[in-house]
Every structure is written in structure tokens, then in C-alpha cells.
Design a protein around this motif. Structure first.
Motif: not given
Length: 306
Positions: A2-20
């Protein structure tokens, strides 16, 4: 394998991406997700972070007996919590999920399963009984794991946190018909976070979804946890959402859609037979069977009165 998802990135990194993200439509959002390779788990983390600041409160949730758990009656009659196989989950953006004709749900969030996600949501509803909808209710990961019958190790704790984020990402546009009345509202399933002042975790139920809790069905949670197989768990919830002591019959193809089962009909049929056997052995139903009528297969059973 079965395929598995990669570990999620830190929330701080995701919030910076969200600003884009500067779009305004679902298509803009979908393109941003694909461009930045946002996984379903990461989308759940972002949704939870966005909603954690809400503090509105509403009516008290129904106070039902401590020995029972409850579920909004309409939910088991939809494919909101899917009988899904292992593998990466997909983000869902305002798709209408399969359901009975008297229920319409458009869903935004992460694909949910009827195993950990459903069990955890049922537990949150139980914890919130009698509390004001929208109020912060203190919890601990250790307590959640204990009630779910899971080991207290790091992997289990991480899985529960991810499931909390998935539930927090879930937003529903709901249209339901009850007798001669129609109701329309938008709600999230729940929210969770950490009260930094008290340094305690909390959960909260969206007061905008209070209408769901005005029509509840009740179940034995210990029995539910002991059931094996996603189809069996879906059948349990669907069965208890109907009148006790009365025969219920439904085409297999309808149940397959409403349980969110995407495998072969033959495999679903076998799982239904096993599910009815388990529910009969635990005393939930009786007279479970599959029969054919006018070239279509049906499943039928009677929900026991106790």
C-alpha cells in the motif's frame, strides 16, 4: 504494497506557504494545493490552525446517558466517513457525497475513514454531551487513547493528532429534510487546539451544526470498537439510525454507495454477510440476510429493541 503519504511538514512551514495563496475560487485553491504538493494531512493541519481562533458558543448539546454514545442520525446514511482502503487520502473541495435522497452534504476537507476518524468523532460527541456547543472542553491524548482502546505509544498519539486535524478540516454544507421541514446550514465537524494559558488540550463542537444534534441515534461504543471490518462498522451505525424492532431492507448497491465502499460488489456482499453475522452475535440485529428481488440484491435485518 500500500502507498503511504509522506510525513507532514511542520505547521510553521505550511503557514508560510499559506501566505502565498491569493486566490478567491475553489479552482485557485486546487491549483495552489497542487503547485505546493500539499497533502491531505497538511491540509487538515492548516484548516485546524485557521479555525482554532473561533470562540462562538451556542446551545447546550443533548445530555444522554453515560453508558451510551450518540451519533447524529443522518450521518450514518451518508458516505461522509468512508470504508476506505489504506493509501494516501485526497483533499476534497465541495464535492457532494453519496447519501439518501432526504440528505444532501457538500464536503470540503480531507477524506475521512470510518475507523479512527469516526471512532474519535463519536468519542468527542460523547465528551461534549451536556456542554455548550462551541465551548472549549479539556481533554488529554492519554485519555483519548484509553477510551479508543489504543496503546499509549508515540505512534498512536501521532495518529490521533492527525485524525483530530482531519476532523478539524471537515466543513459541511448540509441540507436535510425531517418530516415536513427542510434545514440548510454550514458547519464544521469539530475543532481542537491547545489552551496556552492553561497548557491543556481542548476540543470544541461547532455551534453552527447544532441542528445535527437535535436528531440522535444511540449505540454501545464498546461493542462498536470490537467490530472487525469497515463494512461491519458502517452497517452498525446505519442499522442503529433506524427504528428498533422493525425490519429494514435496502438494495446492496445503495448501501455500497452510502458506506463509501469503492471495491468490487462481490467483495462488498461478502463483507455484508460477515457484518450481519457479527452484529447478530453481539445482539445488535437479528434475521440478517441477503435476498434477490426483481434481479436486484437486497440486505435486510431487524434492529433489536435492546
Amino acid at each position: 504494497m500500500a502507498l503511504t503519504s509522506p510525513p507532514p511538514r511542520p505547521l510553521s512551514e505550511l503557514l508560510k506557504l499559506r501566505e502565498s495563496f491569493h486566490g478567491s475560487t475553489d479552482e485557485d485553491h486546487r491549483e495552489w494545493i497542487e503547485t505546493n504538493s500539499i497533502t491531505a494531512e497538511e491540509l487538515g493541519m492548516l484548516a485546524n490552525a485557521t479555525k482554532s481562533k473561533r470562540n462562538e458558543t451556542g446551545k447546550p448539546l443533548p445530555l444522554f446517558p453515560l453508558e451510551m454514545f450518540a451519533v447524529p442520525t443522518e450521518i450514518p446514511r451518508t458516505a461522509l466517513f468512508k470504508t476506505r482502503r489504506r493509501g494516501p487520502r485526497k483533499p476534497i473541495m465541495w464535492e457532494q457525497i453519496d447519501s439518501r435522497k432526504d440528505i444532501k452534504i457538500e464536503y470540503f476537507g480531507v477524506e475521512l475513514d470510518n475507523h479512527l476518524d469516526l471512532d474519535l468523532w463519536l468519542l468527542v460527541i460523547s465528551i461534549a454531551r451536556g456542554q455548550t456547543a462551541g465551548s472549549r472542553i479539556p481533554i488529554t491524548l492519554t485519555g483519548l487513547l484509553r477510551e479508543l482502546g489504543r496503546a499509549p505509544g508515540g505512534k498512536s498519539r501521532n495518529n490521533v493528532k492527525l485524525a483530530l486535524d482531519r476532523l478539524a478540516s471537515a466543513t459541511l454544507r448540509v441540507e436535510i429534510k425531517r418530516k415536513d421541514e427542510n434545514f440548510q446550514f454550514t458547519t464544521s465537524l469539530m475543532n481542537w487546539g491547545i489552551d496556552k494559558k492553561r497548557e491543556r488540550m481542548f476540543v470544541r463542537v461547532d455551534p453552527d451544526g447544532y441542528m445535527l444534534f437535535e436528531n440522535l441515534s444511540y449505540l454501545n461504543f464498546e461493542t462498536h470498537l470490537q467490530l472487525e471490518g469497515g463494512v461491519t462498522k458502517a452497517l452498525h451505525l446505519y442499522a442503529i439510525s433506524h427504528k428498533r424492532g422493525e425490519k429494514h431492507s435496502q438494495p446492496l448497491e445503495n448501501l455500497k454507495k452510502w458506506f463509501g465502499y469503492d471495491g468490487r460488489t462481490l467483495d462488498f456482499r461478502r463483507a455484508m454477510i460477515d457484518g450481519m453475522r457479527q452484529l447478530e452475535e453481539t445482539g445488535v440485529i437479528c434475521e440478517g440476510k441477503i435476498y434477490q428481488h426483481q434481479e436486484e440484491e437486497f440486505a435486510s435485518w431487524i434492529l433489536n429493541k435492546k
